[in-house]
Scaffold this motif. Structure first.
Motif, PDB file in Angstrom:
ATOM      1  N   PRO A  29       0.809  -1.223   0.000  1.00 40.06           N
ATOM      2  CA  PRO A  29       0.000   0.000   0.000  1.00 40.06           C
ATOM      3  C   PRO A  29       0.844   1.276   0.000  1.00 40.06           C
ATOM      4  O   PRO A  29       1.943   1.314   0.553  1.00 40.06           O
ATOM      5  CB  PRO A  29      -0.813  -0.106   1.289  1.00 40.06           C
ATOM      6  CG  PRO A  29      -0.879  -1.572   1.569  1.00 40.06           C
ATOM      7  CD  PRO A  29       0.449  -2.113   1.111  1.00 40.06           C
ATOM      8  N   THR A  33      -2.242   4.846   3.085  1.00 38.12           N
ATOM      9  CA  THR A  33      -3.412   4.022   2.769  1.00 38.12           C
ATOM     10  C   THR A  33      -3.176   2.575   3.194  1.00 38.12           C
ATOM     11  O   THR A  33      -2.041   2.160   3.425  1.00 38.12           O
ATOM     12  CB  THR A  33      -3.752   4.059   1.260  1.00 38.12           C
ATOM     13  OG1 THR A  33      -2.701   3.427   0.533  1.00 38.12           O
ATOM     14  CG2 THR A  33      -3.935   5.480   0.756  1.00 38.12           C
ATOM     15  N   HIS A  35      -4.923   0.040   1.323  1.00 34.79           N
ATOM     16  CA  HIS A  35      -5.334  -0.781   0.177  1.00 34.79           C
ATOM     17  C   HIS A  35      -4.158  -0.911  -0.792  1.00 34.79           C
ATOM     18  O   HIS A  35      -3.166  -0.214  -0.663  1.00 34.79           O
ATOM     19  CB  HIS A  35      -6.558  -0.169  -0.525  1.00 34.79           C
ATOM     20  CG  HIS A  35      -6.343   1.242  -0.988  1.00 34.79           C
ATOM     21  ND1 HIS A  35      -5.616   1.548  -2.116  1.00 34.79           N
ATOM     22  CD2 HIS A  35      -6.743   2.425  -0.463  1.00 34.79           C
ATOM     23  CE1 HIS A  35      -5.597   2.861  -2.276  1.00 34.79           C
ATOM     24  NE2 HIS A  35      -6.265   3.415  -1.268  1.00 34.79           N
TER      25      HIS A  35
END
Length: 94
Positions: A29, A33, A35
């Motif tokens: 990531p 973040t 994700h």
């Protein structure tokens, strides 16, 4: 695993505006973040960014709307594209 290109799209409209979307699946990531995507979506008119969505390292997910930067809640690639299209549509001349 190296970064994998999910999509790359660029279009110059009849009125000269630029629409560009680039989305990568990344092995780690982009801080801060959590994700696994690195993305940029931009709508530029006469050299001025009107709409932009990205997740710059250190800033995380955010968007630029009419010159104002605000946080963006990234929930997935499909929603990102839908949100970008909606933001551009709201700003295009009827």
């Amino acid at each position: 695993m190296p970064a994998q290109l999910i999509t790359r799209f660029k279009d110059v409209t009849d009125d000269g505006a630029i629409l560009e979307v680039v989305i990568w699946k990344v092995p780690k990531p982009v801080t801060p973040t959590d994700h696994g995507y690195k993305y940029s979506a931009v709508y530029v008119v006469d050299g001025v960014r009107i709409v932009g969505f990205d997740n710059e390292r250190g800033k995380g997910d955010h968007c630029h709307l009419d010159g104002v930067e605000v946080p963006y809640a990234f929930t997935g690639v499909e929603q990102l594209i839908e949100d970008f299209i909606a933001a551009v549509a709201a700003r295009r001349a009827p």
